[in-house]
Design a protein around this motif. Structure first.
Motif, PDB file in Angstrom:
ATOM      1  N   GLU A  73       0.835  -1.202   0.000  1.00  0.00           N
ATOM      2  CA  GLU A  73       0.000   0.000   0.000  1.00  0.00           C
ATOM      3  C   GLU A  73       0.872   1.256   0.000  1.00  0.00           C
ATOM      4  OE1 GLU A  73      -3.604   2.081   2.610  1.00  0.00           O
ATOM      5  OE2 GLU A  73      -2.920   0.064   3.086  1.00  0.00           O
ATOM      6  N   LYS A  74       1.903   1.249   0.836  1.00  0.00           N
ATOM      7  CA  LYS A  74       2.812   2.391   0.889  1.00  0.00           C
ATOM      8  C   LYS A  74       3.577   2.548  -0.428  1.00  0.00           C
ATOM      9  CE  LYS A  74       5.435   2.966   4.456  1.00  0.00           C
ATOM     10  NZ  LYS A  74       6.394   2.670   5.554  1.00  0.00           N
ATOM     11  N   LEU A  75       4.019   1.415  -0.977  1.00  0.00           N
ATOM     12  CA  LEU A  75       4.793   1.475  -2.214  1.00  0.00           C
ATOM     13  C   LEU A  75       3.937   1.985  -3.373  1.00  0.00           C
ATOM     14  CD1 LEU A  75       7.548   0.893  -3.488  1.00  0.00           C
ATOM     15  CD2 LEU A  75       6.738  -1.420  -4.001  1.00  0.00           C
ATOM     16  N   ALA A  76       2.695   1.523  -3.450  1.00  0.00           N
ATOM     17  CA  ALA A  76       1.810   1.972  -4.531  1.00  0.00           C
ATOM     18  C   ALA A  76       1.579   3.471  -4.470  1.00  0.00           C
ATOM     19  CB  ALA A  76       0.478   1.217  -4.450  1.00  0.00           C
ATOM     20  N   THR A  77       1.424   3.996  -3.252  1.00  0.00           N
ATOM     21  CA  THR A  77       1.216   5.435  -3.080  1.00  0.00           C
ATOM     22  C   THR A  77       2.420   6.228  -3.570  1.00  0.00           C
ATOM     23  OG1 THR A  77      -0.233   5.063  -1.182  1.00  0.00           O
ATOM     24  CG2 THR A  77       0.736   7.249  -1.403  1.00  0.00           C
ATOM     25  N   LYS A  78       3.619   5.745  -3.239  1.00  0.00           N
ATOM     26  CA  LYS A  78       4.831   6.446  -3.648  1.00  0.00           C
ATOM     27  C   LYS A  78       5.028   6.387  -5.154  1.00  0.00           C
ATOM     28  CE  LYS A  78       7.096   5.651   0.782  1.00  0.00           C
ATOM     29  NZ  LYS A  78       8.068   4.842   1.532  1.00  0.00           N
ATOM     30  N   VAL A  79       4.764   5.224  -5.739  1.00  0.00           N
ATOM     31  CA  VAL A  79       4.917   5.097  -7.188  1.00  0.00           C
ATOM     32  C   VAL A  79       3.939   6.011  -7.911  1.00  0.00           C
ATOM     33  CG1 VAL A  79       4.644   3.520  -9.143  1.00  0.00           C
ATOM     34  CG2 VAL A  79       5.861   2.757  -7.091  1.00  0.00           C
ATOM     35  N   ALA A  80       2.699   6.059  -7.428  1.00  0.00           N
ATOM     36  CA  ALA A  80       1.684   6.908  -8.058  1.00  0.00           C
ATOM     37  C   ALA A  80       2.037   8.387  -7.948  1.00  0.00           C
ATOM     38  CB  ALA A  80       0.323   6.645  -7.424  1.00  0.00           C
ATOM     39  N   ALA A  81       2.768   8.747  -6.900  1.00  0.00           N
ATOM     40  CA  ALA A  81       3.138  10.148  -6.686  1.00  0.00           C
ATOM     41  C   ALA A  81       4.474  10.511  -7.318  1.00  0.00           C
ATOM     42  CB  ALA A  81       3.192  10.430  -5.182  1.00  0.00           C
ATOM     43  N   ASN A  82       5.012   9.617  -8.188  1.00  0.00           N
ATOM     44  CA  ASN A  82       6.322   9.834  -8.787  1.00  0.00           C
ATOM     45  C   ASN A  82       7.404  10.024  -7.729  1.00  0.00           C
ATOM     46  OD1 ASN A  82       5.563   9.649 -11.510  1.00  0.00           O
ATOM     47  ND2 ASN A  82       4.870  11.785 -11.523  1.00  0.00           N
ATOM     48  N   TYR A 112       3.861  -4.322 -11.177  1.00  0.00           N
ATOM     49  CA  TYR A 112       4.636  -3.087 -11.256  1.00  0.00           C
ATOM     50  C   TYR A 112       5.289  -2.914 -12.617  1.00  0.00           C
ATOM     51  CZ  TYR A 112       3.778  -1.831  -6.454  1.00  0.00           C
ATOM     52  OH  TYR A 112       3.146  -1.441  -5.291  1.00  0.00           O
ATOM     53  N   ALA A 113       5.729  -4.017 -13.230  1.00  0.00           N
ATOM     54  CA  ALA A 113       6.298  -3.924 -14.572  1.00  0.00           C
ATOM     55  C   ALA A 113       5.232  -3.493 -15.572  1.00  0.00           C
ATOM     56  CB  ALA A 113       6.894  -5.270 -14.981  1.00  0.00           C
ATOM     57  N   GLY A 114       4.028  -4.047 -15.412  1.00  0.00           N
ATOM     58  CA  GLY A 114       2.944  -3.728 -16.324  1.00  0.00           C
ATOM     59  C   GLY A 114       2.473  -2.295 -16.221  1.00  0.00           C
ATOM     60  N   ARG A 115       2.756  -1.646 -15.127  1.00  0.00           N
ATOM     61  CA  ARG A 115       2.372  -0.244 -14.954  1.00  0.00           C
ATOM     62  C   ARG A 115       3.515   0.719 -15.284  1.00  0.00           C
ATOM     63  NH1 ARG A 115      -2.539   0.239 -12.539  1.00  0.00           N
ATOM     64  NH2 ARG A 115      -3.425  -1.667 -11.679  1.00  0.00           N
ATOM     65  N   GLY A 116       4.571   0.165 -15.862  1.00  0.00           N
ATOM     66  CA  GLY A 116       5.675   1.016 -16.292  1.00  0.00           C
ATOM     67  C   GLY A 116       6.490   1.580 -15.149  1.00  0.00           C
ATOM     68  N   ALA A 117       6.442   0.920 -13.990  1.00  0.00           N
ATOM     69  CA  ALA A 117       7.124   1.452 -12.808  1.00  0.00           C
ATOM     70  C   ALA A 117       8.555   0.959 -12.665  1.00  0.00           C
ATOM     71  CB  ALA A 117       6.341   1.084 -11.548  1.00  0.00           C
ATOM     72  N   LEU A 118       8.957  -0.032 -13.467  1.00  0.00           N
ATOM     73  CA  LEU A 118      10.261  -0.660 -13.291  1.00  0.00           C
ATOM     74  C   LEU A 118      11.139  -0.501 -14.521  1.00  0.00           C
ATOM     75  CD1 LEU A 118       9.102  -4.033 -11.658  1.00  0.00           C
ATOM     76  CD2 LEU A 118       9.634  -1.852 -10.528  1.00  0.00           C
ATOM     77  N   ALA A 119      12.438  -0.425 -14.267  1.00  0.00           N
ATOM     78  CA  ALA A 119      13.419  -0.320 -15.346  1.00  0.00           C
ATOM     79  C   ALA A 119      13.870  -1.715 -15.773  1.00  0.00           C
ATOM     80  CB  ALA A 119      14.627   0.490 -14.877  1.00  0.00           C
ATOM     81  N   ASP A 120      14.244  -1.846 -17.034  1.00  0.00           N
ATOM     82  CA  ASP A 120      14.826  -3.084 -17.550  1.00  0.00           C
ATOM     83  C   ASP A 120      16.272  -3.156 -17.054  1.00  0.00           C
ATOM     84  OD1 ASP A 120      15.697  -5.279 -18.938  1.00  0.00           O
ATOM     85  OD2 ASP A 120      15.332  -4.452 -20.933  1.00  0.00           O
ATOM     86  N   MET A 121      16.587  -4.227 -16.300  1.00  0.00           N
ATOM     87  CA  MET A 121      17.912  -4.349 -15.701  1.00  0.00           C
ATOM     88  C   MET A 121      18.844  -5.257 -16.497  1.00  0.00           C
ATOM     89  SD  MET A 121      17.930  -2.354 -13.224  1.00  0.00           S
ATOM     90  CE  MET A 121      19.432  -2.881 -12.399  1.00  0.00           C
ATOM     91  N   ALA A 122      18.441  -5.669 -17.679  1.00  0.00           N
ATOM     92  CA  ALA A 122      19.279  -6.553 -18.494  1.00  0.00           C
ATOM     93  C   ALA A 122      20.645  -5.908 -18.738  1.00  0.00           C
ATOM     94  CB  ALA A 122      18.589  -6.843 -19.827  1.00  0.00           C
ATOM     95  N   GLY A 123      21.705  -6.630 -18.393  1.00  0.00           N
ATOM     96  CA  GLY A 123      23.056  -6.134 -18.602  1.00  0.00           C
ATOM     97  C   GLY A 123      23.534  -5.117 -17.595  1.00  0.00           C
TER      98      GLY A 123
END
Length: 423
Positions: A79-88, A104-115
């Motif tokens: 719940e806390k994490l969702a609030t922070k992500v929504a607030a940028n 979180y990946a589906g909502r564009g909140a995560l970076a691709d860490m490949a490499g």
């Protein structure tokens, strides 16, 4: 709070937060040219202490980077994490379970860490679980397996024998629990739970998947059979009644029958052996899960304990990756964390700290090595899995409290769960 509702509430909360909130504390307020990172995670007081120690060690090795630990208890974490992500205002590095990775990946909140983090020496099967649609969103912290834990002393006190975990069935477990509870020792034979990992294992034994792509793969018959185990444990008094069981589930490790030496068996993640052993003060043993009578597979799987992820809007992605690299690839970090976040994912790091592992962690490692060839692959579930878990818990409670029938519950669960993953 339901995840979909959680995101809605988070978005509303974001509108009243400062519009200049920046991901990752980009003001570098620690003085001069130091980089500030925030690292979010959940857990117990002991995990918080270990994390503070490992952060200190990282800062010693990287004097230009400061890491602020953003700690929460598990009940409030998402719940806390969702609030922070929504607030940028998302932390730079976020701990996320496999069931939340797709969300979180589906909502564009995560970076691709490949490499971005060296992974050559990782368990590649566990690493693959963090890959969604060709992008490596999650770096595993370590690995564990959902298993049956038993207290041999408690079982023997009830004049019963520890089962052969290579051949025992769910009926064997139910009967053992019944006998222990009826032994006159005041002990409880078993504790059940709502963990979807148990359902996933049970479904696999019946040739089914919990998820089949972006829909549920488990059948109504399998759900009814799974709930039947819960009901039989209650009816035979092999476990506490529904009300007491719900109370114990909420109480966690310290208040569990195994943790308080009032029970003999229970299902937990293998990395929780240490916490349960510490709480009980007695020796506990990891066993394979029971099987259905006709099963050709045990259904167990090796799963990342959690993933380290980087916020898509982090102002310091390179430093965030460096912190994850340290947490997963540095023996000094592993020597502090040991198996708290699962056994180290890096084989060379595990070998370097193996002799330093406490006896209880040595047991966990020996168990994982013993069953590794039997463990199936695991993939991140689709977006909506967090909500499905909430639905499963709610409807399971309705079944065990006799508020609905398994037939009605199965249809209700499949309808609601498929709607959740469909978006």
């Amino acid at each position: 709070m339901k995840p979909r509702k959680m995101w809605t509430v988070a978005l509303l909360a974001a509108t009243v937060m400062t519009s200049v909130a920046a991901c990752g504390s980009g003001d570098d307020k620690a003085g001069g040219d130091k980089i500030e990172l925030r690292f979010s995670y959940w857990g117990s007081d002991s995990r918080q202490k270990l994390t503070e120690q490992v952060i200190k060690k990282f800062e010693e090795k990287n004097p230009t980077i400061n890491v602020e630990g953003d700690f929460s208890d598990f009940a409030n974490y998402y719940e806390k994490l969702a609030t922070k992500v929504a607030a940028n205002d998302a932390p730079d590095v976020m701990s996320i379970e496999i069931r939340g990775l797709g969300e979180y990946a589906g909502r564009g909140a995560l970076a691709d860490m490949a490499g971005k983090v060296p992974t050559t020496d990782f368990d590649q099967q566990a690493l693959a679980a963090g890959n969604i649609d060709g992008k490596q969103y999650g770096i595993p912290s370590g690995v564990n397996a959902f298993s049956m834990l038993v207290n041999k002393a408690t079982i023997e006190k009830a004049k019963q024998q520890v089962p052969d975990d290579k051949s025992w069935t769910w009926d064997d477990w139910i009967n053992l629990a019944k006998q222990i509870s009826a032994s006159g020792t005041g002990l409880t034979g078993a504790e059940y739970n709502y963990n979807p990992a148990w359902l996933q294992i049970f479904a696999a034994q019946r040739g089914e998947k919990l998820y089949d792509g972006k829909k549920l793969g488990v059948s109504a018959d399998t759900l009814k059979a799974w709930w039947g185990i819960h009901q039989q444990l209650i009816q035979t008094k092999g476990s506490p009644d529904a009300a007491k069981s719900s109370e114990l589930i909420a109480g966690g490790v310290e208040q569990s029958p195994l943790g308080t030496n009032t029970g003999a068996t229970g299902m937990w993640w293998s990395n929780q052996l240490g916490g349960l052993s510490k709480a009980s003060g007695q020796e506990l043993t990891l066993l394979r899960m029971p099987k259905t009578k006709e099963a050709t597979t045990g259904g167990m799987f090796l799963q990342p304990s959690m993933f380290y992820t980087v916020g898509a809007k982090s102002e310091h992605p390179a430093e965030a990756a460096k912190f994850i690299d340290f947490m997963t690839n540095d023996p000094d970090a592993a020597a502090i964390l040991l198996s708290d976040r699962g056994l180290p994912i890096n084989a060379k790091v595990l070998a370097a700290v193996k002799d330093k592992l406490p006896a209880v962690d040595q047991k966990t490692l020996a168990f994982i090595d013993e069953v590794r060839s039997e463990l199936g692959p695991i993939a991140a579930p689709p977006k909506g899995a967090l909500q499905v878990d909430d639905i499963l818990k709610r409807i399971t409670e309705e079944v065990v409290f006799a508020k609905t029938t398994p037939d009605a519950a199965a249809q209700k669960f499949l309808t609601e769960a498929n709607a959740a993953v469909a978006g």
